[in-house]
Write an enzyme that holds these catalytic residues in place. Structure first.
Site, PDB file in Angstrom:
ATOM      1  N   LYS A  54      12.873  50.385  -2.611  1.00 33.93           N
ATOM      2  CA  LYS A  54      11.595  50.951  -2.168  1.00 33.93           C
ATOM      3  C   LYS A  54      10.994  50.091  -1.056  1.00 33.93           C
ATOM      4  O   LYS A  54      10.516  50.607  -0.042  1.00 33.93           O
ATOM      5  CB  LYS A  54      10.618  51.031  -3.335  1.00 33.93           C
ATOM      6  CG  LYS A  54       9.222  51.524  -2.926  1.00 33.93           C
ATOM      7  CD  LYS A  54       8.166  51.163  -3.947  1.00 33.93           C
ATOM      8  CE  LYS A  54       7.817  49.691  -3.864  1.00 33.93           C
ATOM      9  NZ  LYS A  54       6.667  49.320  -4.701  1.00 33.93           N
ATOM     10  N   SER A  55      11.004  48.780  -1.247  1.00 34.40           N
ATOM     11  CA  SER A  55      10.374  47.879  -0.276  1.00 34.40           C
ATOM     12  C   SER A  55      11.042  47.987   1.088  1.00 34.40           C
ATOM     13  O   SER A  55      10.368  48.012   2.125  1.00 34.40           O
ATOM     14  CB  SER A  55      10.441  46.439  -0.780  1.00 34.40           C
ATOM     15  OG  SER A  55       9.740  46.288  -1.991  1.00 34.40           O
ATOM     16  N   ARG A  68      -7.580  49.075  -6.412  1.00 35.79           N
ATOM     17  CA  ARG A  68      -6.654  48.065  -5.896  1.00 35.79           C
ATOM     18  C   ARG A  68      -7.188  47.472  -4.587  1.00 35.79           C
ATOM     19  O   ARG A  68      -7.760  48.177  -3.751  1.00 35.79           O
ATOM     20  CB  ARG A  68      -5.263  48.670  -5.686  1.00 35.79           C
ATOM     21  CG  ARG A  68      -4.675  49.209  -6.972  1.00 35.79           C
ATOM     22  CD  ARG A  68      -3.246  49.676  -6.797  1.00 35.79           C
ATOM     23  NE  ARG A  68      -2.342  48.568  -6.521  1.00 35.79           N
ATOM     24  CZ  ARG A  68      -1.034  48.716  -6.301  1.00 35.79           C
ATOM     25  NH1 ARG A  68      -0.499  49.931  -6.319  1.00 35.79           N
ATOM     26  NH2 ARG A  68      -0.262  47.675  -6.064  1.00 35.79           N
ATOM     27  N   SER A 113       0.482  39.893  -0.791  1.00 39.22           N
ATOM     28  CA  SER A 113       1.214  39.558   0.435  1.00 39.22           C
ATOM     29  C   SER A 113       1.315  40.765   1.362  1.00 39.22           C
ATOM     30  O   SER A 113       1.592  40.612   2.550  1.00 39.22           O
ATOM     31  CB  SER A 113       2.619  39.066   0.087  1.00 39.22           C
ATOM     32  OG  SER A 113       3.415  40.112  -0.443  1.00 39.22           O
ATOM     33  N   GLU A 146       6.806  40.976  -9.494  1.00 39.73           N
ATOM     34  CA  GLU A 146       7.169  42.313  -9.963  1.00 39.73           C
ATOM     35  C   GLU A 146       8.230  42.267 -11.062  1.00 39.73           C
ATOM     36  O   GLU A 146       8.427  43.242 -11.785  1.00 39.73           O
ATOM     37  CB  GLU A 146       7.672  43.164  -8.795  1.00 39.73           C
ATOM     38  CG  GLU A 146       8.969  42.684  -8.180  1.00 39.73           C
ATOM     39  CD  GLU A 146       9.231  43.311  -6.821  1.00 39.73           C
ATOM     40  OE1 GLU A 146      10.350  43.813  -6.628  1.00 39.73           O
ATOM     41  OE2 GLU A 146       8.333  43.289  -5.958  1.00 39.73           O
ATOM     42  N   ARG A 152       6.961  49.825 -14.120  1.00 35.26           N
ATOM     43  CA  ARG A 152       7.610  48.644 -14.694  1.00 35.26           C
ATOM     44  C   ARG A 152       7.199  48.418 -16.151  1.00 35.26           C
ATOM     45  O   ARG A 152       7.928  47.770 -16.902  1.00 35.26           O
ATOM     46  CB  ARG A 152       7.340  47.414 -13.829  1.00 35.26           C
ATOM     47  CG  ARG A 152       7.885  47.603 -12.417  1.00 35.26           C
ATOM     48  CD  ARG A 152       8.235  46.312 -11.732  1.00 35.26           C
ATOM     49  NE  ARG A 152       8.477  46.544 -10.308  1.00 35.26           N
ATOM     50  CZ  ARG A 152       9.609  47.003  -9.793  1.00 35.26           C
ATOM     51  NH1 ARG A 152      10.622  47.293 -10.589  1.00 35.26           N
ATOM     52  NH2 ARG A 152       9.739  47.194  -8.484  1.00 35.26           N
ATOM     53  N   LYS A 194       8.147  56.747  -9.755  1.00 37.27           N
ATOM     54  CA  LYS A 194       7.479  56.062  -8.643  1.00 37.27           C
ATOM     55  C   LYS A 194       8.477  55.305  -7.780  1.00 37.27           C
ATOM     56  O   LYS A 194       8.388  55.319  -6.548  1.00 37.27           O
ATOM     57  CB  LYS A 194       6.419  55.113  -9.208  1.00 37.27           C
ATOM     58  CG  LYS A 194       5.706  54.244  -8.187  1.00 37.27           C
ATOM     59  CD  LYS A 194       4.687  53.347  -8.878  1.00 37.27           C
ATOM     60  CE  LYS A 194       4.130  52.281  -7.953  1.00 37.27           C
ATOM     61  NZ  LYS A 194       3.324  52.818  -6.859  1.00 37.27           N
TER      62      LYS A 194
END
Length: 438
Positions: free
Chosen positions: A30-31, A132, A179, A326, A398, A423
């Site tokens: 995903k990243s 968030r 980050s 994560e 997660r 997700k």
């Protein structure tokens, strides 16, 4: 409002009757996928993404870019090459509304892109997205010359008034809560008139591997980036203005999403093979090789992929997860099944993720009979005999996979809303039962 039945259904987590022995093809990162989409959209020529992850977060990113005028064609390559996305950049248009869902990459990476659009771009999302932190991106963009309406919340919903360009230049931010604040400015920085110089002024930065991933991917498309690691000032990143190249990129497997499958080998004393595990990567999930080995497994990186083998024993661990936060839910799940206590440190920022992951893990493991205590910056886990029960996910992918790990060793665990794994990890239930030979 209609409630999706998948969000309230209970999924009986499969219980392992013996040692796992499986090969699991983990979908793309995903990243990497979402960074690649942004860079391709800002490039001066078309580019290709091969084997991209198709999940809620990446589809939200692709659709958001489409609403701003970027053309993204989808197709399937020759046998063995998988799906591809062809990204054709265009003049970014305004009068668009972006649905970020609850994707941190979408809500943080796209506002800088929106400043380059010709008109207004409104950002909205799931209720949790309003909670968030986004202030780092909003304040930085304002300091660089952008106009943003957020009613003073420092959070969603908000509107970015794009002017077709942004002056850019130096900016100070506190990115200690995410980050992604740094990555968001670096990704669009080459398109700012003066580029961008990001100076982090807060406490320790979490998830540094993700910033290194951003820098590596920028350099791969022709950007000039100066970093602390390349001889620059501590906590300062500079991106020079310039055109970005379109490129042909094959997306790596998502190593963080490999975690539950590796954990299955560790917990059951079995073996799991993850094909195409890269020999060099900036993905935080690569740290699993070290952490899960310390917890009782062993691994071998071959030309085919990673072979991970459990020893039949699971040991506790004392580990700083500040750079790889994560991974905390999966490590906590394994630690709850270990033969000695564990302390997970350096992850206070997880209270601001998809849910407050520290509070959620503590509550859910303890309700199965565990003994987990929150600390100022993490968790202390004392293994106890666990029992079945409902493991709630808080719409956090997660959390769902952490519950599934526990279910391997504890009969009667039911996962609430396992569908939230879509997700980042589509078809998780099928991959999980397939691993178990069911």
């Amino acid at each position: 409002m209609t409630v999706n039945p998948a969000h309230t259904a209970l999924w009986p987590a499969p219980h392992a009757s013996g040692a796992v022995d499986a090969t699991v093809h983990v979908p793309g990162s995903k990243s990497v996928t979402n960074r690649a989409l942004v860079l391709a959209a800002l490039a001066s020529e078309p580019g290709w993404l091969r084997r991209p992850l198709r999940s809620r977060d990446t589809l939200l990113m692709a659709e958001a870019l489409r609403t701003m005028g970027v053309e993204i064609e989808e197709g399937v390559g020759p046998e063995g090459t998988g799906e591809f996305w062809r990204v054709i950049p265009a003049g970014l248009r305004g009068s668009a509304t972006v649905d970020v869902g609850n994707a941190g990459t979408v809500m943080r990476f796209l506002p800088p892109v929106a400043t380059l659009a010709d008109g207004t771009v409104r950002f909205d999302g799931d209720p949790r997205s309003y909670e968030r932190p986004l202030h780092g991106v909003i304040d930085a963009l304002r300091a660089l010359g952008a106009r943003i309406d957020d009613d003073g919340r420092g959070a969603l919903p908000m509107t970015v008034h794009g002017g077709g360009a942004l002056e850019g230049g130096p900016v100070e931010i506190d990115a200690s809560s995410s980050s992604q604040f740094v990555s968001s400015l670096l990704l669009s920085g080459p398109r700012f008139n003066q580029g961008v110089e990001v100076r982090h002024t807060g406490s320790a930065l979490p998830s540094m591997p993700h910033i290194r991933m951003t820098v590596d991917m920028l350099r791969a498309v022709g950007a000039q980036v100066d970093t602390p690691e390349s001889g620059g000032e501590p906590n300062v990143w500079r991106v020079t203005p310039g055109a970005l190249l379109g490129r042909d990129l094959t997306i790596e497997p998502d190593l963080s999403n490999a975690q539950p499958f590796l954990a299955a080998a560790l917990v059951t004393g079995g073996k799991v093979v993850i094909p195409d595990w890269p020999s060099r990567t900036t993905q935080p999930g690569d740290r699993l090789r070290e952490i899960f080995t310390d917890m009782g497994g062993s691994c071998e990186l071959t030309d085919y992929g990673l072979v991970f083998t459990g020893s039949g024993a699971v040991h506790g661990i004392d580990v700083d997860l500040g750079e790889v936060g994560e991974l905390t839910p999966g490590i906590a799940a394994v630690a709850a099944l270990a033969d000695s206590p564990s302390t997970l440190r350096g992850v206070a920022h997880l209270r601001l993720h998809e849910t407050d992951r520290l509070a959620a893990l503590t509550k859910e493991i303890n309700e199965l009979g565990g003994d987990v205590t929150e600390t100022a910056d993490g968790l202390h886990i004392r293994p106890r005999r666990l029992h079945g029960g409902v493991f709630h996910t808080y719409e956090d992918h997660r959390m769902a996979t952490a519950g599934a790990i526990i279910g391997l060793a504890v009969e009667g665990v039911q996962i609430e809303n396992v569908a939230t794994t879509a997700k980042t990890l589509p078809d998780f239930p099928d991959l999980w039962t397939g691993m178990l030979g069911a």
